[in-house]
Motif scaffolding. Structure first.
Motif, PDB file in Angstrom:
ATOM      1  N   VAL A 132     119.798  15.447  -8.783  1.00 33.70           N
ATOM      2  CA  VAL A 132     120.283  16.155  -7.588  1.00 33.70           C
ATOM      3  C   VAL A 132     120.697  17.574  -7.948  1.00 33.70           C
ATOM      4  O   VAL A 132     120.433  18.532  -7.202  1.00 33.70           O
ATOM      5  CB  VAL A 132     121.453  15.388  -6.937  1.00 33.70           C
ATOM      6  N   GLY A 133     121.348  17.733  -9.112  1.00 27.78           N
ATOM      7  CA  GLY A 133     121.738  19.063  -9.559  1.00 27.78           C
ATOM      8  C   GLY A 133     120.538  19.965  -9.783  1.00 27.78           C
ATOM      9  O   GLY A 133     120.566  21.164  -9.473  1.00 27.78           O
ATOM     10  N   VAL A 153     119.633  11.919   2.515  1.00 25.33           N
ATOM     11  CA  VAL A 153     119.585  13.205   1.830  1.00 25.33           C
ATOM     12  C   VAL A 153     120.925  13.434   1.145  1.00 25.33           C
ATOM     13  O   VAL A 153     121.985  13.296   1.767  1.00 25.33           O
ATOM     14  CB  VAL A 153     119.299  14.352   2.826  1.00 25.33           C
ATOM     15  N   ILE A 154     120.882  13.752  -0.138  1.00 24.53           N
ATOM     16  CA  ILE A 154     122.096  14.035  -0.902  1.00 24.53           C
ATOM     17  C   ILE A 154     121.987  15.438  -1.479  1.00 24.53           C
ATOM     18  O   ILE A 154     120.985  15.788  -2.116  1.00 24.53           O
ATOM     19  CB  ILE A 154     122.301  13.005  -2.035  1.00 24.53           C
ATOM     20  N   CYS A 155     123.008  16.232  -1.243  1.00 22.29           N
ATOM     21  CA  CYS A 155     123.052  17.608  -1.735  1.00 22.29           C
ATOM     22  C   CYS A 155     123.949  17.704  -2.960  1.00 22.29           C
ATOM     23  O   CYS A 155     124.916  16.942  -3.104  1.00 22.29           O
ATOM     24  CB  CYS A 155     123.569  18.553  -0.642  1.00 22.29           C
ATOM     25  N   ASP A 159     130.682  15.634  -3.529  1.00 22.65           N
ATOM     26  CA  ASP A 159     130.558  14.300  -2.926  1.00 22.65           C
ATOM     27  C   ASP A 159     129.289  13.568  -3.363  1.00 22.65           C
ATOM     28  O   ASP A 159     129.058  12.428  -2.968  1.00 22.65           O
ATOM     29  CB  ASP A 159     130.571  14.435  -1.391  1.00 22.65           C
ATOM     30  N   ALA A 160     128.471  14.228  -4.194  1.00 21.30           N
ATOM     31  CA  ALA A 160     127.169  13.659  -4.543  1.00 21.30           C
ATOM     32  C   ALA A 160     127.295  12.331  -5.287  1.00 21.30           C
ATOM     33  O   ALA A 160     126.566  11.377  -4.989  1.00 21.30           O
ATOM     34  CB  ALA A 160     126.368  14.653  -5.378  1.00 21.30           C
ATOM     35  N   ILE A 164     125.640   8.765  -4.209  1.00 18.73           N
ATOM     36  CA  ILE A 164     124.666   8.102  -5.083  1.00 18.73           C
ATOM     37  C   ILE A 164     125.107   6.673  -5.379  1.00 18.73           C
ATOM     38  O   ILE A 164     124.304   5.734  -5.330  1.00 18.73           O
ATOM     39  CB  ILE A 164     124.492   8.895  -6.392  1.00 18.73           C
ATOM     40  N   GLU A 165     126.374   6.497  -5.690  1.00 19.33           N
ATOM     41  CA  GLU A 165     126.873   5.159  -5.997  1.00 19.33           C
ATOM     42  C   GLU A 165     126.737   4.230  -4.797  1.00 19.33           C
ATOM     43  O   GLU A 165     126.426   3.042  -4.946  1.00 19.33           O
ATOM     44  CB  GLU A 165     128.327   5.244  -6.459  1.00 19.33           C
TER      45      GLU A 165
END
Length: 289
Positions: A132-133, A153-155, A159-160, A164-165
């Motif tokens: 993600v990074g 969608v994860i930015c 809070d990522a 993800i978890e």
């Protein structure tokens, strides 16, 4: 006339239409709920109600379940048993199995030199966070899903990790793709017997990051570039499907493929192009049988 059954969804638009078209052309109609088939390995028979499917001239596989999951592979294995004992099937169960699992489909496409969005596969939360990074914004996809179900969608940001978890609780294997700017649409490029049929666009209504009809997207006619058609043709040729739609996005760097589908396309083709995909497919199968 041959007796050809349809494996599909009772009440489903595409499945019912395919069965109706077969009735019109052959006088025989059988729509099979794959969840109610009894396979007898000792005799090689497979019963659906009072019909032994092993005695049919062919089966057309439209759907094997309404919700994508790994257990659909088991239904396809039952059909593969019949197929390898002589029952003609369109498309072959083994070909469908290779596209049903998103990871299996992706590995085949990438090994075949097909351009795709940047993709990471991992079971590890830290590695997913690293992806993600790198991407900045990523789409997390279940290995078995359709119409963007279960995708998020994860930015990159504080809070990522929590997101993800949460995703990993339902998805041990995390399939992560860099989110692309699709310009509000992507394409379904359809093929029958390996030959180009037509293309339709799925256009989002701006309410969601994805363009699926489930999220408000609409089907529209579209004339793709020859580069897009050639790429989609190369992608579908890797799987040996009789009918397929290749999901493609035209980006600034050129077209990329998301996946190859064995089930979609009928409604999109008819809505956008005016073609009766069910009739074309039945005619194609009747020529084969």
């Amino acid at each position: 006339m041959p007796e050809i059954g349809v494996v599909g969804t009772l009440g489903g638009w595409s499945s019912e239409k395919l069965a109706d078209t077969l009735k019109e052309k052959t006088g025989y109609r059988l729509l099979i709920d794959p969840g109610k088939v009894r396979l007898d390995l000792a005799t090689g028979s497979a019963w659906y109600e009072d019909t032994d499917l092993s005695k049919l001239d062919a089966l057309m596989i439209k759907k094997v379940g309404t919700r994508y999951s790994a257990w659909l592979l088991d239904r396809l294995e039952m059909l593969r048993f019949l197929n390898e004992r002589g029952v003609k099937m369109y498309s072959p169960p083994l070909s469908i199995m290779r596209v049903l699992d998103r990871l299996s489909c992706t590995v085949t496409l990438r090994n075949g030199g097909i351009p795709m969005p940047e993709t990471t596969i991992t079971e590890d939360t830290d590695e997913a966070l690293r992806a993600v990074g790198i991407y900045g914004e990523a789409v997390f996809k279940p290995l078995y899903s359709t119409k963007a179900r279960g995708m998020i969608v994860i930015c990159s940001g504080p809070d990522a990790r929590r997101q993800i978890e949460a995703f990993r609780q339902e998805n041990t294997f995390m399939y992560i793709q860099k989110k692309l700017d699709l310009g509000g649409q992507d394409l379904g490029v359809a093929f029958m017997g390996g030959k180009y049929l037509t293309t339709y666009a799925r256009c989002g209504d701006g309410s969601s990051w994805n363009t699926t009809t489930r999220s408000g997207g609409k089907y529209k006619p579209y004339a793709p570039s020859q580069e897009t058609i050639d790429l989609a043709q190369k992608a579908q040729a890797l799987f040996g499907l009789d009918f397929t739609c290749v999901d493609v996005a035209e980006t600034r760097e050129g077209p990329v493929v998301f996946e190859v589908s064995a089930f979609g396309g009928f409604r999109g083709i008819q809505t956008a192009s005016g073609l009766d995909a069910a009739e074309l497919y039945v005619d194609y199968v009747l020529e084969k049988v």
